[in-house]
Enzyme design. Sequence first.
Site, short mmCIF file in Angstrom:
data_model
loop_
_atom_site.label_atom_id
_atom_site.label_comp_id
_atom_site.label_asym_id
_atom_site.label_seq_id
_atom_site.Cartn_x
_atom_site.Cartn_y
_atom_site.Cartn_z
N HIS A 18 45.97 17.92 54.80
CA HIS A 18 45.16 18.19 55.99
C HIS A 18 43.82 17.46 55.91
O HIS A 18 43.38 16.85 56.89
CB HIS A 18 44.89 19.70 56.13
CG HIS A 18 46.12 20.52 56.35
ND1 HIS A 18 46.40 21.65 55.62
CD2 HIS A 18 47.14 20.37 57.23
CE1 HIS A 18 47.54 22.18 56.04
NE2 HIS A 18 48.01 21.42 57.01
N LYS A 42 52.28 36.18 62.61
CA LYS A 42 52.22 35.84 61.19
C LYS A 42 51.10 36.61 60.49
O LYS A 42 50.01 36.75 61.04
CB LYS A 42 51.94 34.34 61.00
CG LYS A 42 53.08 33.44 61.35
CD LYS A 42 52.71 31.99 61.03
CE LYS A 42 53.82 31.03 61.36
NZ LYS A 42 53.42 29.65 61.07
N ARG A 91 54.66 14.62 58.43
CA ARG A 91 55.17 14.31 57.09
C ARG A 91 56.55 13.69 57.14
O ARG A 91 56.93 12.93 56.25
CB ARG A 91 55.23 15.59 56.24
CG ARG A 91 53.87 16.15 55.89
CD ARG A 91 53.99 17.48 55.19
NE ARG A 91 54.63 18.42 56.11
CZ ARG A 91 55.23 19.54 55.76
NH1 ARG A 91 55.30 19.89 54.50
NH2 ARG A 91 55.78 20.32 56.66
N SER A 129 51.80 23.92 53.12
CA SER A 129 51.09 25.18 52.91
C SER A 129 52.02 26.26 52.38
O SER A 129 51.64 27.06 51.53
CB SER A 129 50.44 25.65 54.22
OG SER A 129 49.40 24.77 54.58
#
Length: 163
Positions: A18, A42, A91, A129
């Site tokens: 990040h 979440k 990614r 993450s």
Amino acid sequence: MANIALFPGSFDPFTKGHEDIVRRGLQLFDEVIIGIGRNASKQRYFALEQMTAWIEETFRDTPQVRVVAYDDLTANVARKLGARFLLRGLRNTTDFEYENGIAQVNRYVYEEVETVFLITSPHLAPISSSIIRDLHRYGQPVEAFLPYSIELRDESKESRTTT
């Protein structure tokens, strides 16, 4: 008019990947606003306030970067902040498929917003993450993946292991 980009995410945690996207984004934009979105579905692993402080510490010498937390649609936040660009890192192709749909919806909500994708630097591509959270949860060192130190300051680890 300044070119402002909003870099949205849950950043739980904010990784070196990040950080790389933000620093590279500064080559394209006058300001990058890191937006930590709240997701009602979440449960955060790291407290929002603590993550904000760690990110601010990471960019303490970079006045063109600021951090905001929000609980709204990303496109609405971008509009309110005067950001005409959303900055996102990719990614792999799976990230692209996911991000493409989000970019289309953001454009639907805020016509003037453009999503700009930067390909993750190769040496940072394996970092996610969720992997970092799993490593940390089970007591593995994660310092190599983060642009700040959490081991000595993260009290949430102790509270999870004693309950």
